[in-house]
Scaffold this motif. Sequence first.
Motif, mmCIF file in Angstrom:
data_model
loop_
_atom_site.group_PDB
_atom_site.id
_atom_site.type_symbol
_atom_site.label_atom_id
_atom_site.label_comp_id
_atom_site.label_asym_id
_atom_site.label_seq_id
_atom_site.Cartn_x
_atom_site.Cartn_y
_atom_site.Cartn_z
ATOM 1 N N GLY A 64 -3.543 13.670 5.285
ATOM 2 C CA GLY A 64 -2.626 12.416 5.194
ATOM 3 C C GLY A 64 -3.148 11.276 4.326
ATOM 4 N N VAL A 65 -4.367 11.226 4.141
ATOM 5 C CA VAL A 65 -5.161 10.037 3.695
ATOM 6 C C VAL A 65 -5.005 10.225 2.070
ATOM 7 C CG1 VAL A 65 -7.285 9.102 3.043
ATOM 8 C CG2 VAL A 65 -7.108 10.068 5.252
ATOM 9 N N TRP A 66 -4.520 8.993 1.376
ATOM 10 C CA TRP A 66 -4.466 8.835 0.082
ATOM 11 C C TRP A 66 -5.748 8.641 -0.541
ATOM 12 C CZ3 TRP A 66 -0.259 10.040 -2.478
ATOM 13 C CH2 TRP A 66 1.045 10.292 -1.845
ATOM 14 N N VAL A 67 -6.092 9.112 -1.677
ATOM 15 C CA VAL A 67 -7.386 8.847 -2.374
ATOM 16 C C VAL A 67 -7.206 8.786 -4.159
ATOM 17 C CG1 VAL A 67 -8.700 10.089 -0.953
ATOM 18 C CG2 VAL A 67 -7.451 11.545 -2.943
ATOM 19 N N GLY A 68 -8.049 7.980 -4.501
ATOM 20 C CA GLY A 68 -7.838 7.506 -5.888
ATOM 21 C C GLY A 68 -7.843 6.396 -6.377
ATOM 22 N N SER A 69 -7.606 5.891 -7.650
ATOM 23 C CA SER A 69 -7.611 4.426 -8.134
ATOM 24 C C SER A 69 -6.317 3.737 -7.760
ATOM 25 C CB SER A 69 -8.238 4.458 -9.443
ATOM 26 O OG SER A 69 -7.201 5.055 -10.272
ATOM 27 N N LEU A 70 -5.303 4.389 -7.413
ATOM 28 C CA LEU A 70 -3.973 3.739 -7.362
ATOM 29 C C LEU A 70 -3.869 3.512 -5.887
ATOM 30 C CD1 LEU A 70 -1.187 2.685 -8.479
ATOM 31 C CD2 LEU A 70 -0.367 5.386 -8.158
ATOM 32 N N GLN A 71 -3.867 2.509 -5.344
ATOM 33 C CA GLN A 71 -3.908 1.870 -3.889
ATOM 34 C C GLN A 71 -2.864 1.143 -3.822
ATOM 35 O OE1 GLN A 71 -7.571 0.031 -3.152
ATOM 36 N NE2 GLN A 71 -8.929 1.533 -4.217
ATOM 37 N N GLY A 119 0.908 -1.154 -0.126
ATOM 38 C CA GLY A 119 0.131 0.161 -0.072
ATOM 39 C C GLY A 119 0.802 1.154 0.097
ATOM 40 N N ILE A 120 0.083 2.320 -0.703
ATOM 41 C CA ILE A 120 1.267 3.580 -0.659
ATOM 42 C C ILE A 120 1.644 4.010 0.853
ATOM 43 C CG2 ILE A 120 0.974 5.961 -1.019
ATOM 44 C CD1 ILE A 120 -0.936 5.299 -3.514
ATOM 45 N N SER A 121 1.029 4.128 1.709
ATOM 46 C CA SER A 121 1.424 4.664 3.146
ATOM 47 C C SER A 121 2.325 3.777 3.509
ATOM 48 C CB SER A 121 0.234 4.920 3.853
ATOM 49 O OG SER A 121 -0.552 6.088 3.724
ATOM 50 N N ILE A 165 5.290 14.007 -0.722
ATOM 51 C CA ILE A 165 4.880 13.525 -1.666
ATOM 52 C C ILE A 165 3.205 13.735 -1.717
ATOM 53 C CG2 ILE A 165 4.273 11.345 -3.207
ATOM 54 C CD1 ILE A 165 6.930 10.106 -1.809
ATOM 55 N N THR A 166 2.968 14.558 -2.673
ATOM 56 C CA THR A 166 1.607 15.024 -2.836
ATOM 57 C C THR A 166 0.699 14.165 -3.884
ATOM 58 O OG1 THR A 166 2.021 16.608 -4.834
ATOM 59 C CG2 THR A 166 2.309 17.417 -2.470
ATOM 60 N N ALA A 167 1.223 13.620 -4.757
ATOM 61 C CA ALA A 167 0.547 12.646 -5.731
ATOM 62 C C ALA A 167 1.512 11.601 -6.383
ATOM 63 C CB ALA A 167 -0.077 13.498 -6.934
ATOM 64 N N ILE A 168 0.796 10.473 -6.879
ATOM 65 C CA ILE A 168 1.434 9.422 -7.528
ATOM 66 C C ILE A 168 0.829 8.891 -8.715
ATOM 67 C CG2 ILE A 168 2.612 7.119 -7.256
ATOM 68 C CD1 ILE A 168 2.726 7.323 -4.362
ATOM 69 N N ILE A 169 1.486 9.126 -9.939
ATOM 70 C CA ILE A 169 0.880 8.524 -11.024
ATOM 71 C C ILE A 169 1.198 7.306 -11.710
ATOM 72 C CG2 ILE A 169 0.252 9.453 -13.478
ATOM 73 C CD1 ILE A 169 0.628 11.947 -12.427
ATOM 74 N N GLY A 170 0.351 6.343 -11.861
ATOM 75 C CA GLY A 170 0.597 5.043 -12.459
ATOM 76 C C GLY A 170 0.336 4.923 -13.931
ATOM 77 N N GLN A 171 0.069 3.836 -14.512
ATOM 78 C CA GLN A 171 -0.331 3.567 -15.856
ATOM 79 C C GLN A 171 -1.698 3.745 -15.884
ATOM 80 O OE1 GLN A 171 1.258 0.404 -18.159
ATOM 81 N NE2 GLN A 171 -0.243 0.901 -19.787
ATOM 82 N N GLY A 172 -2.592 4.848 -16.001
ATOM 83 C CA GLY A 172 -4.101 4.644 -16.086
ATOM 84 C C GLY A 172 -4.435 5.094 -14.632
ATOM 85 N N SER A 173 -3.896 5.481 -13.584
ATOM 86 C CA SER A 173 -4.363 5.404 -12.180
ATOM 87 C C SER A 173 -3.406 6.341 -11.536
ATOM 88 C CB SER A 173 -4.372 3.913 -11.434
ATOM 89 O OG SER A 173 -2.895 3.516 -11.560
ATOM 90 N N ALA A 174 -4.062 6.959 -10.570
ATOM 91 C CA ALA A 174 -3.382 7.972 -9.591
ATOM 92 C C ALA A 174 -3.864 7.968 -8.178
ATOM 93 C CB ALA A 174 -3.560 9.429 -10.299
ATOM 94 N N ALA A 175 -3.050 8.479 -7.385
ATOM 95 C CA ALA A 175 -3.345 8.845 -6.180
ATOM 96 C C ALA A 175 -2.974 10.150 -5.609
ATOM 97 C CB ALA A 175 -2.523 7.761 -5.008
ATOM 98 N N SER A 176 -3.829 10.842 -4.863
ATOM 99 C CA SER A 176 -3.583 12.210 -4.415
ATOM 100 C C SER A 176 -3.749 12.182 -2.850
ATOM 101 C CB SER A 176 -4.497 13.164 -4.960
ATOM 102 O OG SER A 176 -4.231 14.496 -4.712
ATOM 103 N N GLN A 177 -2.690 12.983 -2.288
ATOM 104 C CA GLN A 177 -2.626 12.883 -0.760
ATOM 105 C C GLN A 177 -3.407 14.207 -0.175
ATOM 106 O OE1 GLN A 177 -0.005 12.388 3.208
ATOM 107 N NE2 GLN A 177 1.139 12.739 1.341
ATOM 108 N N LEU A 178 -4.359 14.037 0.646
ATOM 109 C CA LEU A 178 -5.232 15.084 1.252
ATOM 110 C C LEU A 178 -4.480 15.587 2.197
ATOM 111 C CD1 LEU A 178 -8.594 13.251 1.464
ATOM 112 C CD2 LEU A 178 -7.979 14.829 -0.443
#
Length: 186
Positions: A46-53, A17-19, A30-43
């Motif tokens: 400190g909670v991560w949201v998005g389809s990249l888990q 998991g990201i955390s 780190i404010t965001a992580i981008i993968g292939q067709g998915s991403a996560a953004s940190q609120l």
Amino acid sequence: MSEGSNLVSYPFEVSNGISEALPNQYEEFITAIIGQGSAASQLPNGVWVGSLQILEKNNGYWLQSVAPFSMSFVEPQNELARTTAINKIEGFNQSSEQAFYFFKEIENIEVGDVIYSYCNDIIVGGREWIGEYTDVPAMGFDNEEYSINYCEANTIPIFKVNKLNGDLIELKGDIPKWESNGIFTI
């Protein structure tokens, strides 16, 4: 890591998991992580949201940092990382140029409705609504034939919700201009 976007690979055999994968003392940078067709953004909390888990072996990720620092991923302690399945939306090509628009809320949307992104009247991304902060990809032109008329710098994508009953509703709002590796919250 430098300030801005950094391309890194995840080195371990076991997904994480990201955390759990990011060292605690650097996660705030780190404010965001981008993968292939998915991403996560940190609120901000400190909670991560998005389809990249989860981060997976042999995958590359763009980590967006607000400060320079040096780090290594934390080795996973569990055999399997837990994840929620995200339905893959068909109808567009994955591009090496992509941006993600995180929708905090949309009036009258229901789980299962699909949000599509369009540039030049072509579907360039889509994601099933899974709740608050659903990330919708918008693919960009990457000089390949399959991405002709995809988003380019300073264009503004259009978003439409395809309701479960078949209605297609265009979303109105203040949509930021597209940029490669862009992360936007709407």
